[in-house]
Design an enzyme around this catalytic site. Structure first.
Site: not given
Length: 191
Positions: A64-66
């Site tokens: 996951m990334c933001i």
């Protein structure tokens, strides 16, 4: 390796916004009455589906990334994404240019130099957004991606199911759909 990283970043950034009518994707629906101001802020990339061979090969290694969506001076959006790469946090910003239809954006791929169109297909602004991206990497090589953005790192099961159903309607098979594992790495920059 740099090319693979640029492709991953492009995949993440591809998924973020809009709805542009193209000949090949004229049937893509979009969020009715899209409100750009409500779309601003922090989003987590929680799910992806893509026809890219690189994505299929590397999908199990992704996390996951933001992303932070902010207005640009041109009326579009600045998309700043932070992700883990080679055990370090990396941040990239992409300009999403607005189209005539609200919620429609396009951008130039930093990897391929081609224009990609992005559709916000559905969003409730507070919990999730479903996005679809289409473009051409090179003559005869079309690129397609579905993205699930979530305001939290743990989207509800119903939201994940909504994404899976959406991705399948766009032609992605079950094995082309991935839900990215939650991570705390590289998330603190945008809290």
């Amino acid at each position: 390796m740099a090319a693979l990283h640029t492709l991953w970043m492009g995949l993440v950034l591809l998924g973020v916004l809009g709805v542009l009518q193209t000949r090949a994707q004229a049937q893509v629906s979009r969020q009715p009455n899209f409100q750009q101001d409500k779309f601003l802020g922090r989003w987590f990339t929680s799910g992806l589906a893509s026809n890219s061979s690189w994505f299929r090969e590397k999908k199990n290694a992704l996390s996951m990334c933001i992303s932070v969506v902010a207005p640009s001076a041109e009326g579009g959006l600045n998309l700043t994404t932070t992700f883990l790469r080679k055990d370090q946090c990396e941040t990239r910003t992409l300009l999403l240019r607005p189209a005539e239809t609200p919620g429609c954006y396009s951008y130039t791929s930093p990897h391929w130099g081609s224009t990609h169109d992005v559709w916000v297909v559905a969003t409730d602004y507070e919990e999730y957004a479903l996005l679809y991206t289409a473009g051409t990497k090179s003559p005869g090589q079309d690129f397609h991606m579905a993205t699930l953005y979530s305001r939290t790192q743990t989207p509800r099961a119903e939201v994940k199911e909504k994404f899976s159903t959406f991705a399948k309607t766009r032609g992605f098979t079950e094995d082309a759909i991935v839900f990215l594992p939650k991570t705390e790495r590289c998330m603190e920059e945008h809290r």
